[in-house]
Design a protein around this motif. Structure first.
Motif, mmCIF file in Angstrom:
data_model
loop_
_atom_site.group_PDB
_atom_site.id
_atom_site.type_symbol
_atom_site.label_atom_id
_atom_site.label_comp_id
_atom_site.label_asym_id
_atom_site.label_seq_id
_atom_site.Cartn_x
_atom_site.Cartn_y
_atom_site.Cartn_z
ATOM 1 N N MET A 57 0.843 -1.212 0.000
ATOM 2 C CA MET A 57 0.000 0.000 0.000
ATOM 3 C C MET A 57 0.869 1.250 0.000
ATOM 4 S SD MET A 57 -3.155 -1.160 0.741
ATOM 5 C CE MET A 57 -4.103 -1.929 2.005
ATOM 6 N N ALA A 117 1.621 6.871 -6.639
ATOM 7 C CA ALA A 117 0.556 7.820 -6.950
ATOM 8 C C ALA A 117 1.033 9.242 -6.699
ATOM 9 C CB ALA A 117 -0.665 7.513 -6.103
ATOM 10 N N ASN A 137 0.366 -7.069 -6.808
ATOM 11 C CA ASN A 137 -0.589 -8.125 -6.503
ATOM 12 C C ASN A 137 -1.342 -7.886 -5.215
ATOM 13 O OD1 ASN A 137 -0.108 -9.633 -8.746
ATOM 14 N ND2 ASN A 137 1.707 -10.576 -7.843
ATOM 15 N N GLU A 150 -7.263 -1.793 -5.354
ATOM 16 C CA GLU A 150 -7.525 -1.622 -6.782
ATOM 17 C C GLU A 150 -6.998 -0.272 -7.286
ATOM 18 O OE1 GLU A 150 -11.822 -1.741 -7.124
ATOM 19 O OE2 GLU A 150 -11.912 -1.460 -4.980
ATOM 20 N N TRP A 151 -7.174 0.778 -6.477
ATOM 21 C CA TRP A 151 -6.742 2.114 -6.930
ATOM 22 C C TRP A 151 -5.229 2.142 -7.027
ATOM 23 C CZ3 TRP A 151 -11.248 3.394 -8.351
ATOM 24 C CH2 TRP A 151 -12.366 3.107 -7.566
ATOM 25 N N VAL A 187 -3.978 0.670 -10.213
ATOM 26 C CA VAL A 187 -4.032 1.558 -11.375
ATOM 27 C C VAL A 187 -2.789 2.430 -11.407
ATOM 28 C CG1 VAL A 187 -5.319 3.396 -12.493
ATOM 29 C CG2 VAL A 187 -6.539 1.563 -11.359
ATOM 30 N N PHE A 188 -2.427 2.985 -10.246
ATOM 31 C CA PHE A 188 -1.248 3.860 -10.214
ATOM 32 C C PHE A 188 0.003 3.091 -10.613
ATOM 33 C CE2 PHE A 188 -3.815 6.134 -6.860
ATOM 34 C CZ PHE A 188 -4.150 7.182 -7.696
ATOM 35 N N ASP A 233 0.115 2.282 -14.290
ATOM 36 C CA ASP A 233 0.451 3.460 -15.092
ATOM 37 C C ASP A 233 1.943 3.746 -15.027
ATOM 38 O OD1 ASP A 233 -2.016 3.838 -16.056
ATOM 39 O OD2 ASP A 233 -2.628 5.341 -14.605
ATOM 40 N N HIS A 281 -9.432 -8.452 -13.150
ATOM 41 C CA HIS A 281 -9.870 -7.667 -11.997
ATOM 42 C C HIS A 281 -11.276 -7.134 -12.216
ATOM 43 C CE1 HIS A 281 -9.725 -4.860 -8.681
ATOM 44 N NE2 HIS A 281 -8.636 -5.478 -8.272
ATOM 45 N N ALA A 282 -11.994 -6.953 -11.116
ATOM 46 C CA ALA A 282 -13.366 -6.466 -11.236
ATOM 47 C C ALA A 282 -13.415 -4.995 -11.599
ATOM 48 C CB ALA A 282 -14.106 -6.691 -9.929
ATOM 49 N N ASN A 283 -12.341 -4.264 -11.305
ATOM 50 C CA ASN A 283 -12.350 -2.833 -11.551
ATOM 51 C C ASN A 283 -11.912 -2.553 -12.994
ATOM 52 O OD1 ASN A 283 -11.597 -0.077 -11.652
ATOM 53 N ND2 ASN A 283 -11.446 -0.061 -9.425
ATOM 54 N N ALA A 284 -12.780 -1.900 -13.739
ATOM 55 C CA ALA A 284 -12.508 -1.666 -15.159
ATOM 56 C C ALA A 284 -11.256 -0.835 -15.364
ATOM 57 C CB ALA A 284 -13.696 -0.970 -15.808
ATOM 58 N N ALA A 285 -10.985 0.076 -14.444
ATOM 59 C CA ALA A 285 -9.806 0.927 -14.595
ATOM 60 C C ALA A 285 -8.537 0.094 -14.534
ATOM 61 C CB ALA A 285 -9.786 1.994 -13.511
ATOM 62 N N SER A 294 -6.239 4.280 -21.768
ATOM 63 C CA SER A 294 -6.885 4.478 -20.468
ATOM 64 C C SER A 294 -6.792 5.911 -19.980
ATOM 65 C CB SER A 294 -6.332 3.544 -19.383
ATOM 66 O OG SER A 294 -5.218 4.111 -18.757
ATOM 67 N N SER A 295 -6.089 6.795 -20.675
ATOM 68 C CA SER A 295 -6.045 8.168 -20.189
ATOM 69 C C SER A 295 -7.000 9.025 -21.011
ATOM 70 C CB SER A 295 -4.634 8.712 -20.307
ATOM 71 O OG SER A 295 -4.345 8.874 -21.667
ATOM 72 N N GLU A 305 -4.450 15.392 -16.491
ATOM 73 C CA GLU A 305 -4.652 14.111 -17.176
ATOM 74 C C GLU A 305 -4.919 13.021 -16.143
ATOM 75 O OE1 GLU A 305 -5.111 11.599 -19.676
ATOM 76 O OE2 GLU A 305 -3.599 12.622 -20.839
ATOM 77 N N VAL A 306 -6.056 12.354 -16.251
ATOM 78 C CA VAL A 306 -6.351 11.234 -15.361
ATOM 79 C C VAL A 306 -6.843 10.089 -16.228
ATOM 80 C CG1 VAL A 306 -6.979 12.476 -13.294
ATOM 81 C CG2 VAL A 306 -8.681 12.117 -15.055
ATOM 82 N N PRO A 310 -9.850 8.218 -17.170
ATOM 83 C CA PRO A 310 -11.282 8.454 -16.991
ATOM 84 C C PRO A 310 -12.004 7.274 -16.341
ATOM 85 C CG PRO A 310 -10.653 8.681 -19.301
ATOM 86 C CD PRO A 310 -9.427 8.343 -18.567
ATOM 87 N N GLU A 320 -15.158 4.600 -12.305
ATOM 88 C CA GLU A 320 -15.288 3.505 -11.341
ATOM 89 C C GLU A 320 -15.461 4.048 -9.933
ATOM 90 O OE1 GLU A 320 -15.145 0.107 -11.064
ATOM 91 O OE2 GLU A 320 -15.437 -0.194 -13.204
ATOM 92 N N SER A 355 -13.879 -11.946 -13.610
ATOM 93 C CA SER A 355 -13.213 -10.940 -12.796
ATOM 94 C C SER A 355 -13.662 -11.128 -11.356
ATOM 95 C CB SER A 355 -13.502 -9.538 -13.298
ATOM 96 O OG SER A 355 -14.857 -9.374 -13.544
#
Lengths: 847, 416
Positions: A108, A115, A146, A150-151, A154-155, A158, A184-188, A502-503, B71-72, B74, B79, B230
């Motif tokens: 974390m 981030a 792993n 989820e957030w 993403v970071f 990226d 993963h369940a999170n689309a991002a 994704s951006s 820029e993020v 989206p 989500e 998922s």
């Protein structure tokens, strides 16, 4: 409770300065980690400068706290602090501490550090990555990936996408460790993983097993995104559009999921339609056409039009099925629904151009619908068809004649087409259409006030009257075929966008440099190339090496410290400059001697000078003035400089289009300082993929028109393709003249004479160096120091400068040793120039 | 990251705003409202204003508009907004304007905890519930009297653990674990009754009330069915890859364990058919409609809650129909014909027929409506998926276990 109250009230209330901050500082020492974390989080939310000073010590401690929860909160707090005061973060070494957190044991913490770093990166002016990714860091990130939230994933993903592995093996192993994120369940998270994988696939040679496995694994998650909420679908579809263009194989079997449901929102429908066309192939064309025909009967008019257009695009794309597409279009025309018919005629025109002399049999059907057409584009298309196939349409003259009745009420587009069609008809059947062509030519040349139409009319008239054979060759010449590639993105742009999946860039299909603010020349990303070992992917920001001429010019006109010396190089010039003068023989004609140096040597010399380029006038780094996607493949990076007392515009042209560009010309709009180009643009032909450098000397006594902002300059560049317009900002210091030094007494009286209302103050931040070094730097840029005083430990510099339009500006710069902030007071009779001058000061001081 | 959030009602009023950084003026929403005026129901989710980006979602009649400056990703924002709505629904059982207005205090407390400076902080409902107690009548009264708020005085210890989704020290008198396998059939059926496209979107939703830290494994009879899956973060992905079993420490309460997708590659059974005929004669002003619905490939189960929705062409004025089962209604403004059938009992097939009045002289060609079908089939997973067993480790007691299957219509369209 205390924290909650504090947090919710602080952002709106600046009167809280006197709050017991010691309470917060004390809480940072609390035995409970949650209290420590909350305290540090709360302090970050207090956007009051005074308090942030107290924040540093506790924050430093919390970044090293034994508890991961505190460390993770503190990492975000650094980003908050950067938002409030970027200099403090840099000075206090928080960035390094943050980088250390990248190798933390807790996932974390790593995620939050990533981030925070990426946030700081975005916000920083240079946009250059703060952290150089290397294999151990990547390994740490992959391990953290792993286990974090989820957030956080993403970071981290990226961040991973900015790394390019050294070889295919490393790419392979990274791919394997990232692939589980696709579930993963999170689309991002899914989309970020897709981005990294798409990028890494470039590294691996195409025929390996890995690529085919990855292609197979990428398809299901992308498809699944389409069963999510419409907003997610929209973003996913925009990205799939890129993926499909780059690697059509991935989704070639999934055509059906892009079939439109009637209650999809319109923005989803249009995107799906676009992807359907991209995926259309010989194998699935029957299905696609069936669907498109279905859509053409829907209620939403915009969507129906798009669907009809799509049929036309299919016909052009999938050659063997053109016949089916045409018959489908004919069926649609039979429905007689007005807008369907019009749209169909427009696309049939394109089909005729792609497959000439193949489907003329349907012309009679088209002619039946002549009367119902009311939109200019459809009418123009119909007229074009009639003109093109005049010899096969028996009553072509009657048809065109019927259009001519209302010639003046037609749209310009239709008028132009009518004119050409009648001329074509005349060339094909000269016997019975003489009258008609006379009539239309007189309509176009005498009664019309549209210059395009009149000119075209005159050209035809002269052609026909002088040499009808030549006219035939011109008007009935073979037209270039059209292909389906017209709607594809430029390959270079596509590759860049793949790196930005994704951006926001991927949603707009524009490179981030085209719309992200405050980033004139951000770092551009490009796909890694296969097989190249250890190649740095993120292209370097273009560094400007001042060319040799400019250096010589500056060196000769340089006068460091004290009163301006005699033109001959004198002994009080510093060592380097003096040495160089000797080196160049103190040439009396700098221009001539520079020209004599051969090209290779000049580059070398330029490099040498660039290393120790301190004593040169400041040239801002080149910025992208015209991105390739706006310039039809022409990209222009440019900057301004001043040499030999003349401002210059320096530009790099890059041709990213497929064809060579020639015939370059430049024009500047009227501007506040009367800047205009001297001589033309010395750029010859630029081949596809090639580049050219150009320096354009500028003069400053042209016509003047006030711009906003004052130093705005509008530029038009012309070449054989088009005319492009863009605007750029002239850095004010290139307009400072060499004779801007005032006498001490004159300075004093002028300063007193100018009323106080004409005084503007400005705070410069990040000032480094002593008063002397700053004065030196300024002198190089024609800002002359008149006097220097020391008052109560503060250095006061009194400076003057003169703009090319004879505006005198007097300045007082207050420096405090050790303080990165300096106060600049400006007095001038024309106080509007203040903003540009402040900008110039900032730029010069930072150079 | 996310700078601010605005919640806007359908009439265009901003009734809630929350800033995580400096305050962004409300006027930025004008760009959203402008787009909304242009197309009231289909505002594009990503809008660009001169200095900001507006990313919005639309739920329960309100629009949540997040404002970003840089820029993020989206999808990241979208989500997160969905998570906000889910949390509201979890706390207040719905997410509408009135409910948000009634619970302003709790809403602000939640938003404060969910984002820190634009970074997601606590989005797991377990942690949030530890921090901020969901409102109930008794507590609301007590709070009003005593002036306390819903913010709990204890600290969320769950944030420190490496199983952040589960509270520690859970205790139940009855230990239960229920699994709902829900499958939604998305399909497009063409005029002739042939399937154009059919997919299954499946979910496994759980309601788990187990004491302590149980470690569960769920095995399927036929795990090869899944095209794409998922998982909730609690599932150990490695074991799924290797053995195709779900192994996890569950969150407490309700959550979605897994969602899966069975795509167009495999054959999907279509459990219902609709026979339809619609004639709109352009010469007269009367048309005829005849619809019959029947089961198909239901594996012996009955179809329930069947309902048909038809958006009629614009030229249809009214419908005069008789149904042998259920009720129908026609809204002449939105042109929506709704036929609520209910259960289909064989051998009687539900049928509706009658006349439709058409604007005389109207152009009726090329207008072909689509039927939107709803149904549920209890005790059936249409893909044939079956749970084989559930094992529990790490706890002494014997839980009560249950699995329920249900198949529903997702986006099920029949073209006429």
């Amino acid at each position: 409770m205390f924290f909650v109250v504090l947090m919710s009230s602080i952002p709106y209330n600046n009167g809280w300065k006197d709050l017991p901050t010691y309470q917060l500082v004390k809480d940072c020492e609390d035995s409970n980690p949650l209290i420590r974390a909350l305290a540090v989080r709360t302090m970050g939310c207090i956007r009051v400068d005074k308090i942030t000073e107290y924040l540093c010590e506790p924050l430093r401690k919390c970044l090293k706290d034994e508890d991961p929860y505190v460390r993770k909160t503190a990492a975000v707090c650094v980003a908050k602090l950067y938002d409030i005061s970027s200099s403090m973060v840099e000075d206090q070494g928080f960035l390094d501490q943050l980088k250390d957190l990248l190798s933390d044991s807790n996932p974390m913490v790593v995620a939050n550090a990533v981030a925070a770093l990426s946030e700081i990166n975005e916000a920083s002016v240079s946009g250059r990555p703060l952290v150089e990714m290397n294999a151990p860091t990547i390994n740490k990130l992959l391990t953290a990936l792993n286990e974090c939230t989820e957030w956080g994933q993403v970071f981290i993903l990226d961040a991973l996408s900015n790394y390019s592995p050294r070889d295919a093996r490393e790419a392979h192993s990274i791919c394997e460790r990232i692939t589980p994120r696709l579930a993963h369940a999170n689309a991002a998270v899914v989309l970020s993983a897709v981005k990294v994988l798409m990028k890494l696939m470039e590294m691996v040679s195409a025929d390996t097993e890995l690529v085919s496995t990855l292609s197979r694994k990428l398809a299901p998650p992308l498809v699944t995104l389409l069963s999510a909420e419409p907003e997610v679908q929209y973003v996913a579809l925009r990205n799939i559009n890129l993926v499909v263009q780059k690697r059509p194989d991935i989704l070639k079997h999934e055509m059906k999921v892009f079939f439109v449901k009637y209650n999809d929102p319109i923005y989803v429908k249009l995107e799906k339609l676009d992807i359907m066309i991209r995926l259309a192939s010989q194998a699935n064309i029957a299905q696609v056409l069936g669907e498109l025909k279905e859509y053409a009967t829907e209620v939403d008019v915009d969507f129906v039009r798009k669907a009809v257009r799509a049929i036309g695009r299919c016909a052009i794309k999938v050659e063997p099925s053109a016949e089916r597409c045409v018959s489908t279009l004919l069926e649609l025309i039979q429905t007689k629904v007005n807008y369907v018919v019009q749209e169909a005629i427009v696309v049939i025109k394109d089909i005729f151009r792609k497959y000439p002399n193949k489907y003329e049999s349907i012309i009679s059907t088209l002619c039946e619908n002549l009367d119902t057409l009311d939109e200019p584009e459809a009418r123009a298309s119909m007229v074009w068809i009639v003109g093109e196939y005049a010899e096969r349409i028996d009553n072509a003259d009657e048809l065109l004649d019927s259009f001519l009745e209302g010639f003046h009420d037609e749209n310009a587009q239709v008028q132009l087409q009518l004119l050409t069609a009648v001329v074509k008809l005349f060339l094909k059947r000269p016997a019975d259409t003489q009258e008609l062509v006379q009539h239309v030519l007189s309509l176009a040349t005498q009664d019309s006030d549209n210059p395009d139409l009149r000119d075209r009319g005159f050209i035809y008239w002269r052609l026909l009257s002088t040499d009808p054979a030549a006219a035939k060759e011109v008007v009935l010449a073979d037209k270039p075929l059209i292909s389906e590639e017209t709607d594809l993105l430029e390959p270079t742009l596509l590759d860049e966008l793949i790196c930005h999946i994704s951006s926001l860039a991927s949603v707009y299909h524009k490179p981030p440099t085209a719309f992200v603010e405050g980033r004139g020349a951000g770092v551009r990303k490009s796909l890694p190339s296969r097989g190249v070992v250890a190649e740095e992917t993120s292209t370097q920001q273009p560094t400007v090496i001042p060319n040799q001429e400019s250096l010589i010019g500056d060196l000769l006109s340089m006068d460091i410290g004290g009163p301006p010396p005699a033109p001959a190089p004198s002994s009080n010039v510093d060592l380097l400059a003096g040495g160089l003068d000797v080196l160049l023989g103190g040439g009396p004609e700098p221009g001539a001697s520079a020209a004599a140096v051969p090209g290779g040597a000049s580059g070398l010399l330029g490099d040498i000078f660039a290393v120790s380029a301190a004593p040169a006038s400041y040239v801002p780094p080149k910025q992208c003035w015209l991105p390739a996607d706006k310039g039809k493949g022409l990209e222009i990076w440019g900057t301004f400089s001043r040499q030999n007392g003349q401002p210059r515009m320096e530009m790099t042209f890059t041709n990213k289009a497929m064809q060579p560009m020639t015939g370059f010309a430049i024009q500047l709009n009227k501007n506040s300082f009367g800047v205009y180009p001297v001589g033309g643009l010395a750029v010859g032909a630029v081949g596809a993929g090639a580049g050219a450098e150009a320096a354009l000397p500028l003069a400053t006594h042209g016509p003047v028109q006030r711009m906003d902002p004052l130093n705005n300059l509008q530029v038009a560049i012309k070449n054989n393709i088009d005319v492009f317009y863009f605007a750029c900002l002239i850095p004010a210091h290139i307009l400072f003249t060499e004779d801007g030094q005032l006498d001490k007494r004159v300075f004093l009286t002028t300063w007193k004479e100018i009323p106080a209302a004409n005084e503007v103050q400005h705070t410069l931040s990040n000032v480094v160096g002593t008063a002397d070094s700053i004065a030196q730097k300024m002198t190089l840029n024609n800002i002359f120091t008149i006097a220097k005083r020391n008052v109560e430990g503060q250095d006061m510099l009194y400076q003057s400068l003169k703009l090319t339009n004879n505006i005198w500006v007097l300045l007082e710069l207050k420096l405090q040793p050790g303080n990165p902030e300096a106060t600049l007071s400006l007095k001038s009779r024309t106080v509007e120039v203040a903003t540009c001058i402040f900008q110039a000061y900032e730029a010069i001081i930072k150079s | 990251m996310i700078h601010s959030l605005f919640i806007i009602n359908p009439s265009g009023d901003v009734f809630l705003e929350k800033h995580w950084r400096s305050v962004i003026p409300r006027s930025v929403c004008d760009y959203y409202l402008e787009a909304q005026r242009a197309s009231p129901n289909d505002v594009p989710p990503v809008l660009a204003a001169p200095h900001h980006y507006l990313i919005s979602i639309h739920r329960g009649g309100v629009a949540l508009v997040a404002v970003c400056k840089q820029e993020v990703a989206p999808l990241f924002v979208i989500e997160f907004l969905h998570r906000v709505v889910d949390t509201f629904q979890d706390y207040f059982s719905d997410c509408t304007e009135t409910i948000i207005k009634e619970n302003y205090v709790v809403v602000y407390e939640l938003l404060d905890e969910m984002l820190d400076n634009g970074f997601p902080l606590a989005t797991e409902s377990n942690i949030l519930k530890e921090l901020i107690k969901p409102p109930n009548i008794l507590r609301t009264i007590a709070n009003t009297v005593t002036g306390k708020s819903n913010v709990s005085s204890t600290l969320p210890s769950g944030q420190l653990s490496n199983v952040p989704w589960r509270r520690s020290g859970v205790k139940y008198a009855n230990n239960e674990a229920y699994f709902d396998v829900v499958e939604e059939v998305d399909a497009i059926i063409d005029k002739s009754g042939a399937t154009v496209n059919a997919e299954i979107q499946g979910y496994i939703d759980c309601c788990i009330k187990l004491s302590g830290m149980p470690d569960l494994t769920l095995t399927f009879v036929n795990p090869r069915l899944f095209d794409d899956v998922s998982f909730h973060p609690c599932v150990r992905f490695k074991r799924w890859e290797a053995e195709r079993i779900l192994s996890f420490i569950p969150p407490d309460g309700n959550f979605r364990l897994m969602s899966y997708h069975i795509g167009s590659q495999s054959v999907v059974a279509i459990p219902i058919y609709v026979r339809h005929s619609l004639t709109l004669r352009s010469n007269g002003d009367q048309g005829r409609l005849d619809l019959t619905v029947g089961p198909k490939q239901t594996m012996g189960r009955t179809l329930e809650n069947v309902a048909l929705e038809i958006c009629m062409p614009k030229c249809v004025l009214n419908c005069c129909l008789t149904a042998n089962q259920g009720k129908y209604s026609y809204d002449p403004v939105s042109k929506m014909l709704l036929w609520d059938i209910g259960r289909i009992e064989l051998p009687k097939l539900p049928n509706i027929k009658g006349s439709v009045s058409v604007v005389s002289g109207a152009d009726t060609t090329g207008a072909s409506p689509s039927i939107n079908v709803h149904f549920t089939i209890p005790q059936l997973a249409v893909s044939g998926l079956r749970v084989s067993r559930l094992d529990m480790y790490g706890a002494k007691y014997k839980p009560f276990k249950g699995v329920k299957y249900v198949t529903k219509a997702g986006k099920f369209h029949v073209r006429m």
